[in-house]
Design an enzyme around this catalytic site. Structure first.
Site, short mmCIF file in Angstrom:
data_model
loop_
_atom_site.label_atom_id
_atom_site.label_comp_id
_atom_site.label_asym_id
_atom_site.label_seq_id
_atom_site.Cartn_x
_atom_site.Cartn_y
_atom_site.Cartn_z
N SER B 22 -68.85 -47.20 4.08
CA SER B 22 -70.03 -48.05 3.93
C SER B 22 -70.12 -49.01 5.11
O SER B 22 -69.12 -49.29 5.76
CB SER B 22 -69.95 -48.85 2.63
N HIS B 23 -71.32 -49.53 5.37
CA HIS B 23 -71.47 -50.60 6.36
C HIS B 23 -70.64 -51.81 5.96
O HIS B 23 -70.19 -52.58 6.78
CB HIS B 23 -72.93 -51.06 6.40
N SER B 24 -70.53 -51.97 4.65
CA SER B 24 -69.86 -53.15 4.13
C SER B 24 -68.43 -52.83 3.71
O SER B 24 -68.21 -51.97 2.86
CB SER B 24 -70.66 -53.67 2.93
N GLY B 56 -71.21 -52.61 9.51
CA GLY B 56 -71.43 -51.45 10.38
C GLY B 56 -70.37 -50.41 10.10
O GLY B 56 -69.56 -50.58 9.18
N SER B 85 -76.05 -45.35 9.06
CA SER B 85 -75.01 -44.95 10.00
C SER B 85 -73.72 -44.57 9.29
O SER B 85 -72.89 -43.88 9.86
CB SER B 85 -74.74 -46.06 11.01
#
Lengths: 212, 253
Positions: B22-24, B56, B85
């Site tokens: 995950s981004h987080s 990110g 992403s």
């Protein structure tokens, strides 16, 4: 003065100019991204290319492809946002078709086409979705006709960069259908896609590197 | 975290690990926490955030998590990713590794991860684990479709031991949860596989018995009575088999 081929020195100049331009435009790119995304595109690219410049500086790559591969892997690990895997895949595919000491005008078209193919493979976006594909698609078309007309590599890159810039401008009225901006739907109209904008900057850097 | 082969060394179960991207970093770690609750023996690794702890994703962070799972003895690694992403970075890693043991699963991040973890806990192969994530995601989609209400309990049950044919050609039976721990992850997964193995539509209190998450959602504890129902060519066989697993306490008595 327009050389018939581009070599590793061009690739290194491209990295220097690309880093300069994304650092210079980072606030502008992040502002575009704040309108319709998560607001970090400029900062992410500036960080990524600063790392790329350092990596390329310290490498002994002797081919265009060697430099582009280093650009790809560095971006994938340092950008953080969607631009990381998208540009990373683009440069990786471009590197695969340019692992030679010199590339000619048709080679430039092939390189750009491979980059676009990488972006499409990774992002699954179509033309008109308001993404970097909307800058790259006209750029590749312009490169193809320019190379076919017997232009030099520098002229092919200039044609591609100009078409990419027009493509980026043309994303303004589009409704975003991919990425974070797609959650905004109609509200994305009137804003330029940050990925298309940064694509135009990078292709412009590639064209300027070929004129030097 | 201990790495246990669910069926012991003589069995053919796989040891499949999961990587959550995950981004987080917080989100990835949170999903790991949630999934681990139902799959205590599965190797689960978060790969959220960037190298320098920003929002990110990073190729290196994901690649290191996958390598660590293979090093830990996993036969295969299934990656689950959330949006943007995260998915593209995970795809890039899978593409770069060119290792058939490493696969990116599609589907909803949280629901998919929980179902995937339970499938891995019960010895599922990479394929089984990917299928579990997909099935859980289809269930989320079904909940959005008003034409297909779920969780509606059939109340025309009989207390007879034998399967009772109904007007629609369905058979049903009432059974009781007998084991102390109730229908937790392992028996739910076994039950879902069993129900899916027959040429029949099997439901338990109205929910699809082939859906692991639906079964978990019933929250069946010891002593509760449920209605089994089945339609289709093998309805009787399916009911008999499912009833038998309930009566045997899912092998835990």
């Amino acid at each position: 003065m327009s050389a018939a081929t581009l070599d590793v020195a061009w690739a290194r100049r491209f990295v220097t100019l690309a880093t300069e331009t994304v650092v210079e435009h980072r606030v502008e790119l992040s502002e575009l991204d704040r309108e319709i995304g998560d607001g970090d595109h400029g900062e992410n690219l500036a960080r990524g290319f600063t790392a790329v410049a350092a990596a390329v500086d310290g490498s002994s790559a002797e081919t265009v492809g060697g430099v582009l591969k280093l650009v790809a892997t560095t971006l994938m690990s340092t950008v953080g946002g969607a631009a990381g895997p998208l540009y990373g895949t683009a440069f990786l595919r471009a590197a695969k078709v340019s692992d030679a000491p010199e590339i000619d005008a048709e080679g430039v078209h092939t390189l750009l086409d491979a980059g676009l193919e990488g972006i499409v493979a990774r992002g699954k976006a179509n033309v008109g979705d308001k993404t970097m594909v909307d800058a790259w698609t006209p750029a590749v078309a312009a490169a193809q006709s320019s190379a076919a007309s017997g232009a030099s590599p520098a002229e092919v890159l200039r044609a591609a960069a100009d078409a990419a810039q027009q493509g980026a401008v043309d994303t303004d009225p589009l409704v975003a259908l991919k990425g974070r901006a797609s959650y905004l739907g109609e509200r994305s109209v009137g804003h330029r896609d940050p990925g298309a904008a940064s694509s135009a900057l990078l292709l412009d850097a590639a064209a300027r590197a070929a004129q030097a | 975290m201990s790495l246990r082969r669910p069926g012991g060394p003589g069995r053919t179960e796989s040891t499949t690990g999961l990587v959550l991207v995950s981004h987080s970093a917080l989100l990835a770690a949170g999903v790991v926490e949630l999934a681990a609750q139902m799959a205590p023996d599965v190797v689960l690794r978060p790969a959220g955030g960037t190298d320098d702890a920003r929002l990110g994703t990073s190729f290196d962070v994901v690649e290191r998590a996958v390598a660590a799972e293979l090093d830990a003895g996993c036969d295969g690694v299934v990656i689950l990713a959330d949006i943007g992403s995260a998915r593209m970075t995970a795809e890039s890693v899978v593409e770069a590794l060119e290792d058939s043991r490493v696969v990116l699963a599609g589907g909803a991040f949280v629901e998919g991860a929980v179902a995937a973890a339970v499938a891995a806990q019960t010895g599922g192969s990479v394929r089984d684990v990917v299928a579990a994530a997909a099935a859980a995601t289809r269930q989320v989609q079904d909940e959005l479709d008003p034409e297909q209400p779920r969780g509606v309990t059939g109340s025309d049950a009989s207390n007879d031991r034998a399967a009772v044919p109904t007007a629609s050609g369905a058979v049903s039976r009432r059974v009781r949860v007998t084991n102390p721990q109730g229908l937790h992850a392992r028996p739910a997964a076994t039950l879902a596989q069993l129900a899916a193995s027959f040429d029949a539509e099997v439901t338990i209190d109205g929910v699809d018995a082939g859906s692991l998450l639906s079964l978990m959602g019933l929250g069946l504890t010891q002593g509760l009575e449920v209605t089994l129902a089945a339609t289709g060519p093998e309805a009787h066989e399916a009911i008999d088999a499912v009833a038998h697993t309930f009566e045997s306490g899912f092998g835990e008595l």
